[in-house]
Scaffold this motif. Structure first.
Motif, PDB file in Angstrom:
ATOM      1  N   TYR A 185      53.421 -33.969  72.599  1.00  0.00           N
ATOM      2  CA  TYR A 185      52.724 -33.683  73.639  1.00  0.00           C
ATOM      3  C   TYR A 185      53.787 -32.284  74.153  1.00  0.00           C
ATOM      4  O   TYR A 185      53.759 -30.743  72.973  1.00  0.00           O
ATOM      5  CB  TYR A 185      53.192 -33.702  74.993  1.00  0.00           C
ATOM      6  CG  TYR A 185      52.993 -32.436  75.863  1.00  0.00           C
ATOM      7  CD1 TYR A 185      51.190 -32.423  76.414  1.00  0.00           C
ATOM      8  CD2 TYR A 185      53.983 -31.943  76.322  1.00  0.00           C
ATOM      9  CE1 TYR A 185      51.166 -31.469  77.369  1.00  0.00           C
ATOM     10  CE2 TYR A 185      53.612 -31.368  77.625  1.00  0.00           C
ATOM     11  CZ  TYR A 185      52.141 -30.962  78.032  1.00  0.00           C
ATOM     12  OH  TYR A 185      52.191 -29.971  79.307  1.00  0.00           O
ATOM     13  N   TYR A 186      55.381 -32.871  73.678  1.00  0.00           N
ATOM     14  CA  TYR A 186      56.474 -31.230  73.474  1.00  0.00           C
ATOM     15  C   TYR A 186      56.440 -30.311  71.986  1.00  0.00           C
ATOM     16  O   TYR A 186      56.891 -29.568  71.653  1.00  0.00           O
ATOM     17  CB  TYR A 186      57.648 -31.724  74.369  1.00  0.00           C
ATOM     18  CG  TYR A 186      58.016 -32.728  75.567  1.00  0.00           C
ATOM     19  CD1 TYR A 186      57.913 -31.425  76.292  1.00  0.00           C
ATOM     20  CD2 TYR A 186      57.905 -33.472  75.602  1.00  0.00           C
ATOM     21  CE1 TYR A 186      57.819 -31.427  77.720  1.00  0.00           C
ATOM     22  CE2 TYR A 186      57.610 -34.122  77.473  1.00  0.00           C
ATOM     23  CZ  TYR A 186      57.775 -32.872  78.391  1.00  0.00           C
ATOM     24  OH  TYR A 186      57.752 -33.380  79.542  1.00  0.00           O
TER      25      TYR A 186
ATOM     26  N   TYR B  22      55.660 -24.191  76.150  1.00  0.00           N
ATOM     27  CA  TYR B  22      57.011 -24.701  77.407  1.00  0.00           C
ATOM     28  C   TYR B  22      58.109 -24.345  77.712  1.00  0.00           C
ATOM     29  O   TYR B  22      58.610 -24.290  78.931  1.00  0.00           O
ATOM     30  CB  TYR B  22      56.846 -26.627  77.507  1.00  0.00           C
ATOM     31  CG  TYR B  22      57.170 -27.180  78.106  1.00  0.00           C
ATOM     32  CD1 TYR B  22      57.137 -28.129  79.579  1.00  0.00           C
ATOM     33  CD2 TYR B  22      58.822 -27.814  77.964  1.00  0.00           C
ATOM     34  CE1 TYR B  22      57.331 -28.838  80.279  1.00  0.00           C
ATOM     35  CE2 TYR B  22      59.437 -28.338  78.930  1.00  0.00           C
ATOM     36  CZ  TYR B  22      58.691 -29.159  80.088  1.00  0.00           C
ATOM     37  OH  TYR B  22      59.171 -29.684  81.388  1.00  0.00           O
ATOM     38  N   GLN B  23      59.167 -23.965  76.692  1.00  0.00           N
ATOM     39  CA  GLN B  23      60.308 -23.240  76.776  1.00  0.00           C
ATOM     40  C   GLN B  23      59.919 -22.402  78.081  1.00  0.00           C
ATOM     41  O   GLN B  23      60.923 -22.152  78.785  1.00  0.00           O
ATOM     42  CB  GLN B  23      60.906 -23.143  75.601  1.00  0.00           C
ATOM     43  CG  GLN B  23      62.159 -21.533  75.488  1.00  0.00           C
ATOM     44  CD  GLN B  23      62.590 -21.729  74.057  1.00  0.00           C
ATOM     45  OE1 GLN B  23      61.617 -22.378  73.067  1.00  0.00           O
ATOM     46  NE2 GLN B  23      63.728 -21.774  73.842  1.00  0.00           N
TER      47      GLN B  23
ATOM     48  N   LEU C 257      64.291 -35.081  77.971  1.00  0.00           N
ATOM     49  CA  LEU C 257      63.403 -33.957  78.224  1.00  0.00           C
ATOM     50  C   LEU C 257      61.901 -34.695  78.731  1.00  0.00           C
ATOM     51  O   LEU C 257      61.105 -34.338  79.323  1.00  0.00           O
ATOM     52  CB  LEU C 257      63.072 -33.408  76.979  1.00  0.00           C
ATOM     53  CG  LEU C 257      61.743 -32.622  76.736  1.00  0.00           C
ATOM     54  CD1 LEU C 257      62.505 -31.414  77.607  1.00  0.00           C
ATOM     55  CD2 LEU C 257      61.775 -32.201  74.815  1.00  0.00           C
ATOM     56  N   ILE C 258      61.736 -36.154  77.544  1.00  0.00           N
ATOM     57  CA  ILE C 258      60.290 -36.489  78.483  1.00  0.00           C
ATOM     58  C   ILE C 258      60.629 -36.799  80.250  1.00  0.00           C
ATOM     59  O   ILE C 258      60.065 -37.252  80.760  1.00  0.00           O
ATOM     60  CB  ILE C 258      60.184 -37.535  77.172  1.00  0.00           C
ATOM     61  CG1 ILE C 258      59.912 -36.908  76.176  1.00  0.00           C
ATOM     62  CG2 ILE C 258      58.631 -38.336  77.567  1.00  0.00           C
ATOM     63  CD1 ILE C 258      59.232 -38.424  74.864  1.00  0.00           C
TER      64      ILE C 258
ATOM     65  N   PRO D   1      52.946 -32.171  81.530  1.00  0.00           N
ATOM     66  CA  PRO D   1      53.688 -33.574  80.696  1.00  0.00           C
ATOM     67  C   PRO D   1      53.258 -34.470  81.265  1.00  0.00           C
ATOM     68  O   PRO D   1      53.187 -34.957  82.222  1.00  0.00           O
ATOM     69  CB  PRO D   1      55.215 -32.674  81.137  1.00  0.00           C
ATOM     70  CG  PRO D   1      55.118 -31.549  81.725  1.00  0.00           C
ATOM     71  CD  PRO D   1      53.817 -31.084  81.944  1.00  0.00           C
TER      72      PRO D   1
ATOM     73  N   GLY E  97      60.981 -33.869  82.153  1.00  0.00           N
ATOM     74  CA  GLY E  97      59.911 -33.076  82.038  1.00  0.00           C
ATOM     75  C   GLY E  97      58.946 -32.824  82.806  1.00  0.00           C
ATOM     76  O   GLY E  97      58.451 -31.915  83.457  1.00  0.00           O
TER      77      GLY E  97
ATOM     78  N   ILE F 266      66.306 -28.026  75.799  1.00  0.00           N
ATOM     79  CA  ILE F 266      65.680 -26.787  74.727  1.00  0.00           C
ATOM     80  C   ILE F 266      66.784 -25.996  74.727  1.00  0.00           C
ATOM     81  O   ILE F 266      65.912 -25.926  73.365  1.00  0.00           O
ATOM     82  CB  ILE F 266      65.070 -26.183  76.223  1.00  0.00           C
ATOM     83  CG1 ILE F 266      63.303 -26.892  76.439  1.00  0.00           C
ATOM     84  CG2 ILE F 266      64.502 -25.296  75.424  1.00  0.00           C
ATOM     85  CD1 ILE F 266      62.617 -27.018  77.858  1.00  0.00           C
TER      86      ILE F 266
ATOM     87  N   PHE G 190      55.659 -26.911  72.510  1.00  0.00           N
ATOM     88  CA  PHE G 190      56.879 -26.930  72.489  1.00  0.00           C
ATOM     89  C   PHE G 190      57.012 -25.086  73.402  1.00  0.00           C
ATOM     90  O   PHE G 190      58.284 -24.892  73.901  1.00  0.00           O
ATOM     91  CB  PHE G 190      57.723 -26.952  71.782  1.00  0.00           C
ATOM     92  CG  PHE G 190      59.416 -26.523  71.697  1.00  0.00           C
ATOM     93  CD1 PHE G 190      60.696 -27.001  71.998  1.00  0.00           C
ATOM     94  CD2 PHE G 190      59.933 -25.408  71.229  1.00  0.00           C
ATOM     95  CE1 PHE G 190      61.869 -27.373  72.733  1.00  0.00           C
ATOM     96  CE2 PHE G 190      61.484 -25.214  71.755  1.00  0.00           C
ATOM     97  CZ  PHE G 190      62.070 -25.824  72.297  1.00  0.00           C
TER      98      PHE G 190
ATOM     99  N   LEU H 264      62.417 -32.785  67.087  1.00  0.00           N
ATOM    100  CA  LEU H 264      60.882 -33.154  67.918  1.00  0.00           C
ATOM    101  C   LEU H 264      59.967 -32.866  66.068  1.00  0.00           C
ATOM    102  O   LEU H 264      58.431 -33.617  66.669  1.00  0.00           O
ATOM    103  CB  LEU H 264      59.993 -31.642  68.916  1.00  0.00           C
ATOM    104  CG  LEU H 264      61.267 -31.799  70.404  1.00  0.00           C
ATOM    105  CD1 LEU H 264      60.684 -31.163  71.469  1.00  0.00           C
ATOM    106  CD2 LEU H 264      60.100 -32.946  70.727  1.00  0.00           C
TER     107      LEU H 264
ATOM    108  N   VAL I 126      66.685 -30.062  81.468  1.00  0.00           N
ATOM    109  CA  VAL I 126      65.865 -29.624  80.616  1.00  0.00           C
ATOM    110  C   VAL I 126      65.933 -28.874  79.849  1.00  0.00           C
ATOM    111  O   VAL I 126      65.490 -28.247  78.778  1.00  0.00           O
ATOM    112  CB  VAL I 126      63.997 -29.614  81.509  1.00  0.00           C
ATOM    113  CG1 VAL I 126      63.722 -29.083  79.961  1.00  0.00           C
ATOM    114  CG2 VAL I 126      63.779 -31.097  81.213  1.00  0.00           C
TER     115      VAL I 126
END
Length: 493
Positions: A314-315, A322-323, A269-270, A297, A273, A344, A319, A353, A340
């Protein structure tokens, strides 16, 4: 000597005045004229005798030598030399490339407001850079004096693929925290315990040459690389009072790296993202519409401690929003968007997370605090205690893995145990502490009051090194690059 009439004397002075022009070459005594250039005596009955002498080869050669000498003295006059030296020092310590002197507006500005002749960049580099370097080194020696010292060493690979080692020294004194000074920056043929040991030993010789100086080295700070550990052991034979401690900030980063291994989905994800929004104005527009004033991000850098954990936080914090952004991009064919989106949708992502946010956010704060300069040794060990306490209270299999990793790191850091015992002595817990014979001198023990436990300062020197060695400045020689780095690093406030 017969008396010379005043009218004849005035005539001689007139001849001499014409002949001398702007240089004091001729003087007279009665009817004799002396040539100060070639040492000849000329009868002064007729002006033609003086004119004839001025045309001789001996006189012409002497005048040329005199002119060249005067020119040399003029160009190397104390004021001119001092200005050039100060200009070189100011530019290098401020990281202004010397080639900027070739800029006509810059030269005109300096000339206008200094009323000095502005030297060429090559003149500064050839004649004054080494002077500024030696001046900086002399100041370091003066500030170190006869104090006990700590040494910080690390190596990196530069943009050219070369191995570069930097060594810093600082004063250990019970009355104040000694700032670190960059003492040497050398290119190594390879990195192993032999080359590092030789580099450390040669660099320390720049400070002292007297017998017994090795007893003043009390602390060596490095990372936990195997060759650094071996180097510390071999140097202990020569520096008997030296304690080798591997950097605690590096240790915290190793814990953070272990966290990254434990959560591969969050790592995906990181990593992806940030890619979604690189060079994509349309996606950025969707992001800003949904996220409003929230920044894009973060892109963690593995070599920057704690940035991966910060990205995970951050996520965790944004979250839900961002989703929604990613769901609006669901029809996008880009691989980073698809990866990603899959992460998610995975239920475990929220759980992971949540775990990181709940139990591991402290790592970022501890690393930042450990990067602080001039800390008391007792304050540093308070941070270590906080690290140990917060890792130990994490339950479950992941908590057990992190505890094992922490214990493994600290068990290999033998010097940290010695330093921990010294800290107890400084706090008044001497009755429960067992110390080696080398550390029973009160003067030595009290010197550890402000002892650092991280090697972050050497990382700062590498940042300056990489800033100096840009693509436009690869023509540096090894020596000149070291001069620039040492002058620049040690003269920053």
């Amino acid at each position: 000597m017969p008396k010379v009439s005043s009218s004849f004397s005035s005539k001689i002075r007139e001849w001499i005045s014409c002949a001398n022009k702007n240089a004091e070459v001729f003087t007279s005594d009665g009817k004799i004229i002396f040539c100060n250039a070639c040492g000849k005596q000329i009868a002064c009955e007729r002006k033609s005798q003086l004119d004839q002498h001025m045309k001789t080869v001996v006189h012409v050669s002497a005048i040329k030598r005199k002119f060249q000498t005067q020119q040399l003295i003029s160009t190397s006059s104390p004021s001119s030399s001092s200005f050039s030296e100060d200009l070189c020092f100011a530019m290098v310590s401020s990281d202004i490339p010397l080639y900027k002197l070739q800029s006509k507006p810059f030269r005109n500005f300096l000339s206008k407001y200094t009323n000095q002749s502005i030297p060429d960049e090559s003149s500064l580099r050839k004649n004054y850079l080494s002077i500024c370097y030696q001046k900086t080194m002399n100041e370091i020696k003066e500030k170190i004096g006869n104090n006990f010292i700590y040494v910080v060493v690390d190596e990196t690979t530069d943009a050219r693929g070369l191995y570069i080692a930097n060594l810093l020294v600082g004063v250990l004194n019970k009355d104040y925290a000694g700032r670190p000074y960059l003492l040497a920056s050398k290119q190594l043929n390879k990195t192993n315990n032999e080359t590092i040991s030789q580099f450390i030993n040669d660099s320390l010789k720049l400070l002292w040459t007297d017998v017994g100086m090795e007893r003043r080295v009390l602390l060596l700070l490095t990372d936990a690389a195997q060759y650094m550990v071996k180097s510390g052991k071999s140097l202990k034979l020569f520096y008997s009072n030296m304690i080798h401690v591997t950097c605690i900030a590096h240790a915290c980063n190793l814990i953070a790296e272990k966290v990254r291994e434990l959560f591969p989905n969050i790592n995906i994800l990181i990593n992806n993202g940030k890619k979604i929004f690189l060079k994509s104005p349309s996606r950025i527009s969707i992001f800003k519409d949904e996220m409003e004033n929230i920044p894009l991000p973060p892109a963690p850098v593995i070599t920057r401690w704690g940035t991966w954990i910060a990205a995970a936080l951050y996520y965790a914090k944004y979250f839900i929003k961002y989703q929604k952004v990613i769901e609006k991009l669901a029809e996008d064919d880009a691989q980073c968007v698809k990866k990603v989106l899959d992460i998610i949708k995975d239920r475990s992502t929220v759980n992971e997370l949540t775990f990181i946010s709940t139990h591991l956010s402290f790592l970022v704060e501890i690393i930042k605090k450990l990067e602080t300069q001039n800390m008391l040794l007792s304050e540093s060990f308070c941070l270590i205690s906080e690290l140990e306490e917060k890792i130990n209270i994490i339950s479950g299999p992941k908590g057990a893995t992190l505890k094992t990793k922490l214990n493994d790191i600290f068990s290999k850091n033998k010097g940290l145990t010695v330093l921990r015992n010294i800290n107890k002595v400084l706090l008044g817990e001497a009755e429960v502490v067992q110390l080696d014979q080398n550390y029973k001198d009160p003067m030595i023990l009290s010197s550890f009051k402000f002892a650092p436990i991280t090697s972050v300062d050497v990382e700062r020197s590498f940042s300056i090194y990489k800033h100096l060695l840009t693509d436009r400045r690869h023509s540096f020689t090894e020596e000149k690059l070291e001069y620039h780095l040492i002058i620049n690093f040690n003269n920053k406030e």
